[in-house]
Design a protein around this motif. Structure first.
Motif, mmCIF file in Angstrom:
data_model
loop_
_atom_site.group_PDB
_atom_site.id
_atom_site.type_symbol
_atom_site.label_atom_id
_atom_site.label_comp_id
_atom_site.label_asym_id
_atom_site.label_seq_id
_atom_site.Cartn_x
_atom_site.Cartn_y
_atom_site.Cartn_z
ATOM 1 N N SER A 105 39.947 48.546 87.755
ATOM 2 C CA SER A 105 40.239 49.004 86.401
ATOM 3 C C SER A 105 41.600 49.671 86.308
ATOM 4 O O SER A 105 42.310 49.502 85.316
ATOM 5 C CB SER A 105 39.150 49.979 85.948
ATOM 6 N N GLY A 121 35.896 47.406 76.628
ATOM 7 C CA GLY A 121 35.066 48.165 77.549
ATOM 8 C C GLY A 121 33.937 48.897 76.846
ATOM 9 O O GLY A 121 32.798 48.930 77.330
ATOM 10 N N VAL A 156 31.925 47.909 83.726
ATOM 11 C CA VAL A 156 32.631 48.026 82.441
ATOM 12 C C VAL A 156 32.905 49.487 82.079
ATOM 13 O O VAL A 156 33.836 49.765 81.314
ATOM 14 C CB VAL A 156 31.838 47.327 81.314
ATOM 15 N N THR A 159 36.453 51.168 82.533
ATOM 16 C CA THR A 159 37.564 51.011 81.593
ATOM 17 C C THR A 159 37.904 52.311 80.887
ATOM 18 O O THR A 159 38.983 52.433 80.290
ATOM 19 C CB THR A 159 37.216 49.942 80.543
#
Length: 385
Positions: A105, A121, A156, A159
């Motif tokens: 990231s 994200g 995710v 992010t």
């Protein structure tokens, strides 16, 4: 006869255009990362609901469990004696994916538009958080489903932090630290409190909503981020912030926090972008090994390692511990666990006001409110230098 200027208008005029934009970015990034933490919290609230002692509850007429089964109301596969290992495995799925994803990231966060990156994200974080809760309504009892969802959510979720720190750094640089940034850094505690309270509303009933509602809120915040986030002050013709080495006449000012020993002396690692009304030239993204060479990074990383050990233990296991030891309901245990994060909110501005002035990380042995929180904030705070 004209009346005097309306108090509301006077208030708006008291701040410059740049100040209003900076306030918007500070509030927006605060809400963004609060939503990230809000979507992480429900699993700790629901744990005591996934595995519970059902001896005092009335069995349904059509129940097929044996009369001696005291776990009939628990949610399979967490109804076994090894439920702690299974729940720990679900937590590890998220945390391991989060740790691995942070390396990736950081690379993408410095090279992709922050608005698109954060929006995507948050939308995906909301999706995977909701999918975990949908396991209740879809009557899913397979461990692999919850593990896969947690792995995807962990990836995710990475992010969030690099992006909001970069965005705040673009707007505030090195000169706007101290008490204000201390309050901003309380977003994690605020998110944890919101996640606990929201999840607690449905935990004793349809616990799937404890995940779905925070997931929806996070996704909506992702849309708001796409609509309103401004990555650089130059994009709206605002003055860029002071960065390291700029301006020269402030180098010898002892009142400038950037001149304290806490400031990171880059030695060429950071190039200040000279921007006009035209497109701004982005500084080159630093490599992983280049970041390790920055003085203090390794030390702060080790401090953060042990601070997170304490913080995430409380984050994921405190409600279950309260429920098992004090015999509270899942909602009561979740509500009581928020006091840990209330202490973090109280403690953070006080602790961060010290580094902002003389860079002394003041600590006392009696930090019982929010243990483990202030070293984390101090590390995050110095990252904004």
């Amino acid at each position: 006869m004209r009346s005097s200027l309306a108090p509301g208008v006077w208030f708006f005029r008291a701040f410059s255009r740049d100040s209003w934009f900076r306030g918007l970015i500070l509030l927006l990034t605060f809400l963004i990362y609060a939503c990230y933490h809000m979507s992480r919290k429900p699993i700790s609230i629901v744990k005591s609901r996934l595995h519970q002692n059902c001896s005092e509850q009335i069995k349904p007429i059509n129940d097929t469990h044996s009369l001696n089964d005291t776990m009939w109301c628990s949610w399979a596969p967490f109804d076994k004696d090894n439920y702690k290992e299974l729940l720990g495995g679900v937590d590890n799925a998220f945390l391991v994916a989060y740790a691995i994803g942070m390396f990736i990231s950081g690379v993408f966060g410095e090279r992709l538009p922050l608005r698109y990156y954060l929006s995507a994200g948050m939308l995906l974080s909301g999706l995977f958080t909701s999918l975990f809760g949908l396991g209740y309504f879809w009557n899913i009892h397979e461990l692999w489903y919850f593990v896969v969802i947690q792995v995807c959510n962990g990836l995710v979720q990475t992010t969030g932090w690099p992006s909001v720190v970069t965005c705040v750094g673009n707007w505030f640089g090195k000169g706007k630290r101290g008490f204000i940034m201390g309050i901003w850094n309380s977003h994690t505690s605020v998110g944890n409190i919101l996640g606990s309270l929201i999840a607690g509303i449905w935990v004793n009933g349809q616990w799937g909503l404890s995940f779905i509602v925070p997931g929806i809120i996070t996704a909506v915040m992702g849309v708001i981020t796409f609509l309103f986030l401004i990555e650089h002050p130059e994009d709206v013709d605002c003055a860029p912030p002071q960065h390291h080495g700029e301006p020269a006449e402030n180098q010898d000012n002892p009142e400038d926090p950037g001149n304290s020993p806490c400031s990171i002396r880059e030695s060429g690692l950071e190039t200040v972008a000279k921007c006009s009304k035209g497109p701004c030239e982005e500084p080159a993204a630093i490599s992983f090994f280049g970041a390790l060479r920055i003085p203090g990074v390794v030390e702060f990383s080790l401090c953060l390692l042990f601070a997170k050990l304490v913080s995430y233990t409380f984050l994921y296991w405190l409600p279950l511990y309260i429920a098992n030891v004090a015999h509270f309901s899942a909602k009561e245990a979740g509500d009581l666990s928020t006091l840990f994060d209330v202490g973090g909110i109280i403690d953070v501005p006080v602790q961060l006001h010290w580094p902002g002035r003389d860079c002394q990380l003041h600590s006392d042995a009696d930090h019982l409110w929010g243990p483990g929180q202030w070293p984390i904030r101090a590390h995050h705070h110095c990252c904004l230098c």
